[in-house]
Design a protein around this motif. Sequence first.
Motif, PDB file in Angstrom:
ATOM      1  N   GLN A  89     -20.341  76.523  -3.927  1.00 47.70           N
ATOM      2  CA  GLN A  89     -19.037  75.742  -4.708  1.00 47.70           C
ATOM      3  C   GLN A  89     -19.808  76.332  -5.799  1.00 47.70           C
ATOM      4  O   GLN A  89     -19.082  76.960  -7.193  1.00 47.70           O
ATOM      5  CB  GLN A  89     -19.153  74.725  -4.443  1.00 47.70           C
ATOM      6  CG  GLN A  89     -17.391  74.123  -5.295  1.00 47.70           C
ATOM      7  CD  GLN A  89     -17.452  72.331  -4.300  1.00 47.70           C
ATOM      8  OE1 GLN A  89     -17.606  72.218  -3.373  1.00 47.70           O
ATOM      9  NE2 GLN A  89     -17.746  71.841  -5.741  1.00 47.70           N
ATOM     10  N   THR A 123     -14.755  80.736  -3.657  1.00 46.50           N
ATOM     11  CA  THR A 123     -13.663  79.997  -2.953  1.00 46.50           C
ATOM     12  C   THR A 123     -14.124  80.619  -1.270  1.00 46.50           C
ATOM     13  O   THR A 123     -13.743  81.715  -0.996  1.00 46.50           O
ATOM     14  CB  THR A 123     -12.640  80.544  -3.508  1.00 46.50           C
ATOM     15  OG1 THR A 123     -12.625  79.718  -5.060  1.00 46.50           O
ATOM     16  CG2 THR A 123     -11.661  79.015  -2.651  1.00 46.50           C
ATOM     17  N   LEU A 149     -10.333  77.078   0.128  1.00 46.18           N
ATOM     18  CA  LEU A 149     -10.649  75.540  -0.462  1.00 46.18           C
ATOM     19  C   LEU A 149     -10.890  75.549  -1.807  1.00 46.18           C
ATOM     20  O   LEU A 149     -10.945  76.641  -2.312  1.00 46.18           O
ATOM     21  CB  LEU A 149     -11.844  74.379   0.103  1.00 46.18           C
ATOM     22  CG  LEU A 149     -11.487  74.899   1.617  1.00 46.18           C
ATOM     23  CD1 LEU A 149     -12.906  73.898   2.577  1.00 46.18           C
ATOM     24  CD2 LEU A 149     -10.297  73.664   2.081  1.00 46.18           C
ATOM     25  N   THR A 150      -9.809  74.984  -2.394  1.00 44.59           N
ATOM     26  CA  THR A 150      -9.988  74.515  -4.234  1.00 44.59           C
ATOM     27  C   THR A 150      -9.616  73.471  -4.082  1.00 44.59           C
ATOM     28  O   THR A 150      -8.811  72.307  -3.194  1.00 44.59           O
ATOM     29  CB  THR A 150      -8.820  76.264  -4.579  1.00 44.59           C
ATOM     30  OG1 THR A 150      -7.286  75.435  -4.605  1.00 44.59           O
ATOM     31  CG2 THR A 150      -9.066  76.974  -4.371  1.00 44.59           C
ATOM     32  N   PHE A 163     -11.267  68.984  -2.908  1.00 44.27           N
ATOM     33  CA  PHE A 163     -12.026  69.560  -1.775  1.00 44.27           C
ATOM     34  C   PHE A 163     -12.153  71.321  -1.390  1.00 44.27           C
ATOM     35  O   PHE A 163     -11.481  72.218  -1.435  1.00 44.27           O
ATOM     36  CB  PHE A 163     -11.016  68.870  -0.283  1.00 44.27           C
ATOM     37  CG  PHE A 163     -12.435  68.840   0.534  1.00 44.27           C
ATOM     38  CD1 PHE A 163     -12.969  67.845   1.113  1.00 44.27           C
ATOM     39  CD2 PHE A 163     -12.616  70.457   1.395  1.00 44.27           C
ATOM     40  CE1 PHE A 163     -13.760  67.623   1.867  1.00 44.27           C
ATOM     41  CE2 PHE A 163     -13.638  69.934   2.765  1.00 44.27           C
ATOM     42  CZ  PHE A 163     -14.105  68.801   2.967  1.00 44.27           C
ATOM     43  N   GLN A 164     -13.897  71.065  -2.123  1.00 43.90           N
ATOM     44  CA  GLN A 164     -13.935  72.957  -1.786  1.00 43.90           C
ATOM     45  C   GLN A 164     -15.141  73.377  -0.705  1.00 43.90           C
ATOM     46  O   GLN A 164     -15.305  72.034  -0.314  1.00 43.90           O
ATOM     47  CB  GLN A 164     -14.557  73.451  -3.310  1.00 43.90           C
ATOM     48  CG  GLN A 164     -13.690  72.580  -4.380  1.00 43.90           C
ATOM     49  CD  GLN A 164     -13.983  73.511  -5.141  1.00 43.90           C
ATOM     50  OE1 GLN A 164     -14.175  74.935  -5.621  1.00 43.90           O
ATOM     51  NE2 GLN A 164     -13.772  72.861  -6.193  1.00 43.90           N
ATOM     52  N   ILE A 165     -15.508  73.995  -0.554  1.00 44.48           N
ATOM     53  CA  ILE A 165     -16.186  74.046   0.219  1.00 44.48           C
ATOM     54  C   ILE A 165     -18.238  73.645   0.359  1.00 44.48           C
ATOM     55  O   ILE A 165     -18.165  72.505   1.049  1.00 44.48           O
ATOM     56  CB  ILE A 165     -16.850  75.467   0.769  1.00 44.48           C
ATOM     57  CG1 ILE A 165     -18.389  76.009   1.988  1.00 44.48           C
ATOM     58  CG2 ILE A 165     -17.904  75.964  -0.518  1.00 44.48           C
ATOM     59  CD1 ILE A 165     -16.152  75.591   2.895  1.00 44.48           C
ATOM     60  N   LEU A 219     -10.282  71.837   8.105  1.00 40.95           N
ATOM     61  CA  LEU A 219     -10.265  72.443   6.969  1.00 40.95           C
ATOM     62  C   LEU A 219      -9.157  73.467   6.558  1.00 40.95           C
ATOM     63  O   LEU A 219      -9.197  74.173   5.513  1.00 40.95           O
ATOM     64  CB  LEU A 219     -11.879  73.199   7.631  1.00 40.95           C
ATOM     65  CG  LEU A 219     -13.237  72.800   7.762  1.00 40.95           C
ATOM     66  CD1 LEU A 219     -14.168  73.537   7.452  1.00 40.95           C
ATOM     67  CD2 LEU A 219     -13.087  72.060   5.712  1.00 40.95           C
ATOM     68  N   TRP A 220      -8.646  74.605   8.040  1.00 34.94           N
ATOM     69  CA  TRP A 220      -7.276  75.029   7.406  1.00 34.94           C
ATOM     70  C   TRP A 220      -6.793  74.650   7.626  1.00 34.94           C
ATOM     71  O   TRP A 220      -5.713  74.496   6.605  1.00 34.94           O
ATOM     72  CB  TRP A 220      -7.311  75.707   9.379  1.00 34.94           C
ATOM     73  CG  TRP A 220      -6.415  76.330   9.192  1.00 34.94           C
ATOM     74  CD1 TRP A 220      -5.816  77.639   9.207  1.00 34.94           C
ATOM     75  CD2 TRP A 220      -4.490  76.134   9.324  1.00 34.94           C
ATOM     76  NE1 TRP A 220      -4.382  77.823   8.831  1.00 34.94           N
ATOM     77  CE2 TRP A 220      -3.819  77.106   9.759  1.00 34.94           C
ATOM     78  CE3 TRP A 220      -4.691  74.452  10.183  1.00 34.94           C
ATOM     79  CZ2 TRP A 220      -2.276  76.853   9.557  1.00 34.94           C
ATOM     80  CZ3 TRP A 220      -2.562  74.508  10.275  1.00 34.94           C
ATOM     81  CH2 TRP A 220      -2.191  75.511  10.506  1.00 34.94           C
ATOM     82  N   LEU A 278      -6.343  72.069   4.843  1.00 30.64           N
ATOM     83  CA  LEU A 278      -6.649  71.665   3.587  1.00 30.64           C
ATOM     84  C   LEU A 278      -6.279  73.091   3.478  1.00 30.64           C
ATOM     85  O   LEU A 278      -5.550  73.013   1.906  1.00 30.64           O
ATOM     86  CB  LEU A 278      -8.155  71.049   3.767  1.00 30.64           C
ATOM     87  CG  LEU A 278      -8.801  69.301   4.059  1.00 30.64           C
ATOM     88  CD1 LEU A 278      -9.969  69.162   3.542  1.00 30.64           C
ATOM     89  CD2 LEU A 278      -7.292  68.656   3.311  1.00 30.64           C
ATOM     90  N   SER A 279      -7.190  74.106   3.974  1.00 28.94           N
ATOM     91  CA  SER A 279      -6.754  75.407   2.728  1.00 28.94           C
ATOM     92  C   SER A 279      -4.899  75.404   2.825  1.00 28.94           C
ATOM     93  O   SER A 279      -4.826  75.628   2.078  1.00 28.94           O
ATOM     94  CB  SER A 279      -7.400  76.438   3.818  1.00 28.94           C
ATOM     95  OG  SER A 279      -6.367  76.928   5.115  1.00 28.94           O
ATOM     96  N   SER A 282      -3.994  73.794   0.016  1.00 34.88           N
ATOM     97  CA  SER A 282      -5.017  73.567  -1.911  1.00 34.88           C
ATOM     98  C   SER A 282      -4.278  74.624  -2.803  1.00 34.88           C
ATOM     99  O   SER A 282      -4.397  74.790  -3.884  1.00 34.88           O
ATOM    100  CB  SER A 282      -6.251  74.247  -1.120  1.00 34.88           C
ATOM    101  OG  SER A 282      -7.051  73.706  -0.396  1.00 34.88           O
TER     102      SER A 282
END
Length: 354
Positions: free
Chosen positions: A21, A26, A30-31, A34-36, A230-231, A233-234, A237
């Motif tokens: 990160q 990226t 995820l941006t 909340f990022q990786i 995570l999907w 959230l993406s 994002s």
Amino acid sequence: MNRIFGLDFLRAISIFLVLIQHQGWTLLGLTGPFQIGSFGVEIFFVLSGFLIGAILIRDLTKNNSFRSIRKFWIRRWFRILPLYYLVLLFKFICIDHSLGYNILYYVFFLQNNFYGISFLSVSWSLVIEEWFYLFSPIFLFLAIKFFQSPKGVFNSVLLFLLFENIIRFIYVYHGHIPFAGVNSSFPFRFDSLFLGVLLAHIKFHSPSIYLKLQSIYIMQLGLLIIFGYLWYLSMHSNPEHQIDTIFFPRTLGFFFLSFGITLIIPFFDGIKSIPQSNWALRSFYLFITYTSILTYSIYLIHMFVSSYFGNHYHLFLEIPLLQFAWRTAITYLFAFVIYKYFEKPALDLRDRFS
């Protein structure tokens, strides 16, 4: 100390997600807030709760007294504070002394809630960890003293997890708090760590149940929850701060992700070592082991190394992967020196005191 390769592997994954990160990459779309790297820190939280919970449950079950709590605090402070204060002092004296007396917020781990983290941005997670170290032994001491049974302690942790989610819901709902305002506020983040404590309690008091949790199917369920979230959230994002307008990621989402991580830990806890039949496997094993040992040093210094060598040494500037490898190698070198000549002596001193 007997090391568990699977847990070392999770630590290594965690720190590399943070490094990636801060390289500016990226992953998984995820941006924003909340990022990786945030995912890497969540793994740290649950794993820390699991390991610290195991220590506390073992010691307080044998001797539920303030002496056990004092011993725990001494050992934690020798582990965390010397290097943290060294890095803090280095930046304050050599790089930026504009904080003045406000440095005290950082000294007492109050920056997240009362000042801001821009002076030492990576310290936000240490604030949550440090307050967890202060709170968790007292909580478990009182739970064991009051309930006097493993089942009672287990239920008290469950009730605390419920309480954390309720107060976070109220905090976000009434205050319209953005994601970052919840993410770094330690009173509302303890559930990630206490999920690890709950897992440690199961391992200590219900080993047969823990053995079932080590199933590959439970691990796959955990991965499904993790990558599904995570999907999710993406998908939210873009635009970058859309997550600040959605209720779920700022409330129950923290628990949801940490619960998925909790489900994968037993499987990795069962991987004590790996075959070292050839040089490649031996090298991989040593790399993961030493990465785990150096994780704390790497976490605290990698931003300094990345900033300095990124601004002054432009090797491989046009090739991001080589630039990442260069910065990471330099970070490892500095972390090893710090560990050998500062962190390890502090740990040896800790063993004499405790």
